[in-house]
Design an enzyme around this catalytic site. Structure first.
Site, mmCIF file in Angstrom:
data_model
loop_
_atom_site.group_PDB
_atom_site.id
_atom_site.type_symbol
_atom_site.label_atom_id
_atom_site.label_comp_id
_atom_site.label_asym_id
_atom_site.label_seq_id
_atom_site.Cartn_x
_atom_site.Cartn_y
_atom_site.Cartn_z
ATOM 1 N N ASN A 18 0.880 -1.172 0.000
ATOM 2 C CA ASN A 18 0.000 0.000 0.000
ATOM 3 C C ASN A 18 0.918 1.223 0.000
ATOM 4 O O ASN A 18 1.507 1.560 1.017
ATOM 5 C CB ASN A 18 -0.884 0.001 1.248
ATOM 6 N N TRP A 19 1.036 1.829 -1.174
ATOM 7 C CA TRP A 19 1.988 2.947 -1.298
ATOM 8 C C TRP A 19 1.470 4.223 -0.645
ATOM 9 O O TRP A 19 2.201 5.188 -0.525
ATOM 10 C CB TRP A 19 2.279 3.212 -2.780
ATOM 11 N N LYS A 20 0.211 4.240 -0.257
ATOM 12 C CA LYS A 20 -0.413 5.446 0.325
ATOM 13 C C LYS A 20 -0.169 6.638 -0.608
ATOM 14 O O LYS A 20 -0.179 6.473 -1.807
ATOM 15 C CB LYS A 20 0.130 5.701 1.734
ATOM 16 N N HIS A 103 -9.431 1.417 4.653
ATOM 17 C CA HIS A 103 -8.156 1.559 5.360
ATOM 18 C C HIS A 103 -8.359 2.498 6.550
ATOM 19 O O HIS A 103 -9.134 3.456 6.469
ATOM 20 C CB HIS A 103 -7.089 2.116 4.412
ATOM 21 N N GLU A 105 -6.698 4.834 7.676
ATOM 22 C CA GLU A 105 -6.436 6.262 7.391
ATOM 23 C C GLU A 105 -7.648 6.906 6.713
ATOM 24 O O GLU A 105 -7.929 8.087 6.913
ATOM 25 C CB GLU A 105 -5.162 6.399 6.536
ATOM 26 N N GLU A 175 -5.695 -5.006 10.312
ATOM 27 C CA GLU A 175 -4.704 -3.961 10.536
ATOM 28 C C GLU A 175 -5.000 -3.243 11.849
ATOM 29 O O GLU A 175 -5.801 -2.295 11.871
ATOM 30 C CB GLU A 175 -4.735 -2.950 9.395
ATOM 31 N N GLY A 181 2.091 2.227 10.594
ATOM 32 C CA GLY A 181 3.024 3.340 10.431
ATOM 33 C C GLY A 181 3.683 3.772 11.724
ATOM 34 O O GLY A 181 4.291 4.843 11.798
ATOM 35 N N SER A 221 3.109 -2.263 10.242
ATOM 36 C CA SER A 221 4.570 -2.290 10.434
ATOM 37 C C SER A 221 5.184 -3.651 10.125
ATOM 38 O O SER A 221 6.160 -4.053 10.760
ATOM 39 C CB SER A 221 4.944 -1.824 11.849
ATOM 40 N N GLY A 242 2.708 -1.152 4.248
ATOM 41 C CA GLY A 242 2.806 0.266 3.928
ATOM 42 C C GLY A 242 4.253 0.658 3.685
ATOM 43 O O GLY A 242 4.812 0.432 2.611
HETATM 44 C C1 PEP Z 1 -0.801 0.114 5.735
HETATM 45 O O1 PEP Z 1 -0.730 1.232 5.248
HETATM 46 O O2 PEP Z 1 -1.745 -0.625 5.428
HETATM 47 C C2 PEP Z 1 0.242 -0.323 6.656
HETATM 48 C C3 PEP Z 1 0.136 -1.488 7.223
HETATM 49 O O3 PEP Z 1 1.272 0.557 6.862
HETATM 50 P P1 PEP Z 1 2.666 0.224 7.592
HETATM 51 O O4 PEP Z 1 3.183 -1.073 7.026
HETATM 52 O O5 PEP Z 1 3.556 1.379 7.242
HETATM 53 O O6 PEP Z 1 2.406 0.117 9.046
#
Ligand code: PEP
Length: 263
Positions: A18-20, A103, A105, A175, A181, A221, A242
Site C-alpha cells: 500500500n503505497w499510500k 483503510h 487512514e 490492521e 506506520g 509495520s 505500507g
Molecule cells: C498500511 O498502510 O496498510 C500499513 C500497514 O502501513 P505500515 O506497514 O507502514 O504500518
C-alpha cells in the site's frame, strides 16, 4: 484450530504493497522497475496498490509480469457529482484488479464509516474488482478489551449483503490501527489470535467452507525482519505492507518470506 492449519495451503497467499500518498508517476516507474526482477519468482500473489495518478503507468509497467495492480479506494456510484472520487468502472477500464477499502487512514481522516465501506465493497464486487477490506481496532479499544467486539462489528457491517459467491473475491486485511506506520508490530500471536477470530466470524456468516477459503492478511509495520514469523501463523495468509513496500528490497524480502523453508 486444526482445520485452519489443514486449509492454510489451500488459501491464496497475498502480499500487497500500500503505497499510500507516495511516489509521483516517474518515481513509481523507477520503483516498479526495481521490484519486477526481485519478485519474478514469487510463489504468492504480489500486488502494488498505488495512488490514482500512478495506476495507468503501473498497469503498463507490470504488463506480462506477475505483479497485479490495486487502487487505494473507489466510490460506490457509477458516475456523478462526487468531486474528487473515482468510480469502479474507471478502475476496471484501466485494468485494475484489486482495491483497498476501509483503510484506517480513510476511516480516521476522511470520515469513512462501516456503512460507506460496505457500499464501496459492494460496488467494487459488482464491477468485478477484488476488495481488500481493512478492519482493525484502535489502541484504546484493545486496552478496553473489546478488540473482538470491534472486529466482529466491522466484519458484519463491512460485508453486509455480500453474497457467499462474492466472497471468493474478497480479501480481509487485519490492521490494528495502533500498529500502522508506528513501527509497533502486533506480535505474531496477537496477529494470529485476531485473524483466527476473523475466520470464526466469517464461519458464522458464511459457513465453514467459505471461511476456510478467504485470504486474511496482517498489516501494521510488517517488514523484512518480522514477516516470516507473522506469515508462518496458521491464519495469517499474507500481508498488507505500507512503509516497507516503498523499498524494493524490503518488499521483495517480505514476498520471499512466504516461501516454505528449504531443508
Ligand atoms: C498500511 O498502510 O496498510 C500499513 C500497514 O502501513 P505500515 O506497514 O507502514 O504500518
Amino acid at each position: 484450530m486444526l482445520l485452519d492449519a489443514l486449509t492454510k495451503g489451500m488459501r491464496k497467499t497475498i502480499i500487497a504493497g500500500n503505497w499510500k500518498m507516495n511516489k509521483t508517476p516517474s518515481e513509481a516507474t523507477s520503483l516498479i522497475e526495481e521490484i519486477k526482477p526481485l519478485v519474478a519468482d514469487a510463489n504468492c500473489e504480489v500486488i502494488i496498490c498505488v495512488p490514482y495518478v500512478d495506476l495507468g503507468i503501473a498497469i503498463e509497467a507490470t504488463r506480462d509480469t506477475n505483479i497485479k495492480v490495486g487502487a487505494q479506494n473507489c466510490h460506490w456510484a457509477e458516475s456523478g457529482a462526487f468531486t474528487g472520487e473515482i468510480s469502479t468502472g474507471m478502475l476496471k477500464e484501466l485494468g485494475v484488479e484489486y482495491v483497498v477499502i476501509g483503510h484506517s487512514e480513510r476511516r480516521q481522516y476522511f470520515g469513512e464509516t462501516d456503512e460507506t465501506v460496505n457500499k464501496r465493497v459492494k460496488a467494487a464486487l459488482a464491477a468485478g474488482l477484488k476488495p481488500i477490506v481493512c478492519v482493525g481496532e484502535l489502541l484504546w479499544e484493545r486496552e478496553c478489551n473489546i478488540t473482538n467486539e470491534v472486529i466482529a462489528r466491522q466484519i458484519k457491517l463491512d460485508l453486509w449483503d455480500v453474497t457467499p459467491e462474492e466472497m471468493a473475491n474478497v480479501v480481509i486485511a487485519y490492521e490494528p490501527v495502533w500498529a500502522i506506520g508506528t513501527g509497533k508490530t502486533a506480535t505474531a500471536e496477537q496477529a494470529e489470535e485476531v485473524c483466527e477470530f476473523i475466520r470464526a466470524c466469517l464461519k458464522g456468516l458464511y459457513g465453514l467452507e467459505i471461511a476456510a477459503s478467504v485470504t486474511i492478511q496482517y498489516g501494521g509495520s510488517m517488514n523484512d525482519k518480522n514477516a516470516a514469523e507473522l506469515l508462518a501463523k496458521t491464519n495469517v495468509d499474507g500481508g498488507l505492507i505500507g512503509g516497507a513496500s516503498l523499498v524494493a528490497e524490503k518488499f521483495a524480502a517480505i514476498v520471499d518470506a512466504t516461501k516454505p523453508a528449504e531443508y
